[in-house]
Scaffold this motif. Structure first.
Motif, short mmCIF file in Angstrom:
data_model
loop_
_atom_site.label_atom_id
_atom_site.label_comp_id
_atom_site.label_asym_id
_atom_site.label_seq_id
_atom_site.Cartn_x
_atom_site.Cartn_y
_atom_site.Cartn_z
N SER A 68 19.85 6.44 16.28
CA SER A 68 19.45 7.74 16.82
C SER A 68 17.94 7.76 17.07
O SER A 68 17.48 8.38 18.04
N ILE A 69 17.16 7.07 16.24
CA ILE A 69 15.72 7.01 16.50
C ILE A 69 15.44 6.25 17.79
O ILE A 69 14.61 6.67 18.62
N ALA A 70 16.17 5.13 18.01
CA ALA A 70 15.95 4.34 19.22
C ALA A 70 16.31 5.14 20.46
O ALA A 70 15.57 5.12 21.46
N ILE A 71 17.43 5.88 20.40
CA ILE A 71 17.83 6.67 21.57
C ILE A 71 16.84 7.79 21.82
O ILE A 71 16.51 8.10 22.96
N LEU A 72 16.30 8.35 20.74
CA LEU A 72 15.28 9.39 20.91
C LEU A 72 14.04 8.82 21.60
O LEU A 72 13.53 9.40 22.57
N GLY A 73 13.57 7.66 21.12
CA GLY A 73 12.40 7.04 21.74
C GLY A 73 12.66 6.67 23.18
O GLY A 73 11.82 6.88 24.07
N PHE A 74 13.88 6.16 23.43
CA PHE A 74 14.27 5.82 24.80
C PHE A 74 14.22 7.05 25.70
O PHE A 74 13.70 7.00 26.81
N ALA A 75 14.72 8.19 25.17
CA ALA A 75 14.76 9.41 25.99
C ALA A 75 13.35 9.89 26.30
O ALA A 75 13.06 10.31 27.42
N LEU A 76 12.46 9.78 25.30
CA LEU A 76 11.09 10.27 25.53
C LEU A 76 10.36 9.37 26.52
O LEU A 76 9.62 9.85 27.38
N ALA A 77 10.55 8.04 26.41
CA ALA A 77 9.87 7.13 27.34
C ALA A 77 10.45 7.26 28.74
O ALA A 77 9.73 7.22 29.74
N GLU A 78 11.78 7.47 28.80
CA GLU A 78 12.45 7.55 30.08
C GLU A 78 12.01 8.80 30.85
O GLU A 78 12.03 8.82 32.08
N ALA A 79 11.63 9.86 30.11
CA ALA A 79 11.23 11.11 30.76
C ALA A 79 10.13 10.84 31.78
O ALA A 79 10.09 11.47 32.84
N LEU A 80 9.24 9.88 31.48
CA LEU A 80 8.13 9.59 32.41
C LEU A 80 8.67 9.07 33.74
O LEU A 80 8.26 9.52 34.81
N ALA A 81 9.59 8.11 33.66
CA ALA A 81 10.17 7.57 34.89
C ALA A 81 10.93 8.64 35.65
O ALA A 81 10.89 8.70 36.89
N ILE A 82 11.60 9.52 34.90
CA ILE A 82 12.41 10.56 35.53
C ILE A 82 11.51 11.59 36.23
O ILE A 82 11.80 12.03 37.35
N ILE A 83 10.40 11.94 35.57
CA ILE A 83 9.46 12.84 36.23
C ILE A 83 8.92 12.18 37.49
O ILE A 83 8.73 12.82 38.52
N GLY A 84 8.73 10.85 37.42
CA GLY A 84 8.27 10.10 38.60
C GLY A 84 9.22 10.25 39.77
O GLY A 84 8.80 10.57 40.88
N ILE A 85 10.52 10.07 39.53
CA ILE A 85 11.46 10.16 40.67
C ILE A 85 11.58 11.60 41.14
O ILE A 85 11.74 11.87 42.35
N GLY A 86 11.42 12.55 40.21
CA GLY A 86 11.43 13.95 40.62
C GLY A 86 10.28 14.25 41.57
O GLY A 86 10.46 14.85 42.63
N LEU A 87 9.09 13.77 41.21
CA LEU A 87 7.92 14.03 42.05
C LEU A 87 8.02 13.27 43.37
O LEU A 87 7.57 13.76 44.40
#
Lengths: 263, 72
Positions: B48-67
């Protein structure tokens, strides 16, 4: 898949863009119900009916439906609420379970045959849920520590030299009130958005290569693209469940943060 | 058929923006794998810690595709 996306007039392949996500009213001009809205309504109904049936005749020895319902609910209870919040989290399992199954259903609609549109790729749905989560964890914190105490604990944690507060206080405030719901929203929306776009690209691209481009090369490449779309559909299913889990887990962590004494 | 590239520079920007989160997610799962290899019984907690870290790091890429789609 809507044929308006592939507006080819001998011009070559037009790749799908954000226009793929805009649907006309489903019942002709003048009505306002669109496909995403229908998916939301039917999805909520499906979840509600399933859990109603599972809980209707709760017995000591569970039947099939009750067993499945209890296992699913138990997953949220044990591996999200208890893991992320602990014992006090049991109070919030109903909310977390509702969010998880609502989102999972709407996400999975993206790979459901004949539906094939993730309703959560429209930003309104994740935004609304994220705002509810945001209000919930802030309300829990305010109820526990009082309005002043909550913001004092959030923006001015003890044990830090005072000049740091000039930087820390605004960052903590913005991060808790704005960044948290915003990232919850954007993460879910654009995961679904990007996933759906990739699937549409592979399927329409494969179709174009086989039927329009033709030739040995076109048919070979198109077949590879269509086979790839099958693999990507499976991957999308995984991502969709994972994102529902991540949204719920983060909501639970924020609630857990508001329930703790020190941040 | 004449080859011609149409598109938007935004997408190149998104590609560049995805490098950072890509490296970050790689590091997170590398740490998760070696953690599980050293201590297999901690798997549930680490996951669960790894998935949490993955989700937080992934948010950056996701904001990138949104923009990339939102900014014209």
């Amino acid at each position: 898949m809507s044929s308006s996306v592939l507006a080819v007039e001998g011009e070559g392949f037009v790749s799908p863009g954000p226009g793929t996500f805009v649907y006309p009213p489903a019942f002709g001009e003048g009505t306002f119900v669109t496909k995403p809205m229908l998916i939301v309504i039917l999805g909520s109904l499906a979840v509600a009916v399933f859990f109603f049936l599972a809980a209707r005749r709760a017995a000591m020895v569970p039947g099939k439906t009750q067993f499945v319902g209890e296992s699913l609910y138990g997953f949220v209870r044990n591996s999200i609420a208890l893991d992320a919040i602990g014992k006090p989290g049991l109070k919030y399992v109903p909310y977390l379970a509702t969010v998880f199954f609502f989102l999972a259903t709407l996400n999975i609609s993206g790979i459901l045959p004949l539906v094939q549109f993730p309703a959560t790729s429209r930003i309104a749905i994740p935004l609304f849920l994220a705002v509810i989560s945001c209000i919930l964890f802030n309300a829990i914190g305010i109820k526990r520590e009082g309005l002043g105490g909550y913001f004092k604990n959030m923006m001015f944690p003890s044990g830090i030299p005072w000049p740091v507060y000039i930087l820390l206080a605004p960052i903590e405030f913005v991060s808790t009130i704005i960044i948290r719901p915003l990232t919850l929203t954007l993460r879910l929306t654009f995961n679904m958005f990007a996933g759906h776009l990739v699937l549409v690209l592979f399927i329409l691209g494969g179709e174009y290569l086989i039927f329009e481009y033709s030739g040995v090369v076109g048919i070979a490449a198109g077949t590879v693209a269509l086979l790839g779309s099958l693999v990507l559909t499976a991957f999308e299913g995984f991502v969709q469940l994972l994102q529902a889990y991540v949204f719920t887990l983060l909501s639970a962590l924020y609630i857990g943060g508001a329930l703790q004494d020190e941040h | 058929m004449e080859g011609m590239v149409n598109g938007n520079l935004n997408m190149i920007g998104y590609g560049l923006a995805a490098i950072g989160p890509g490296i970050g997610i790689g590091l997170i799962f590398a740490a998760y794998i070696s953690g599980v290899a050293r201590q297999p019984e901690a798997r549930g907690m680490l996951q669960s810690i790894a998935i949490l870290g993955f989700a937080l790091a992934e948010a950056l890429a996701i904001i990138g595709i949104g923009l990339a789609f939102a900014l014209k």
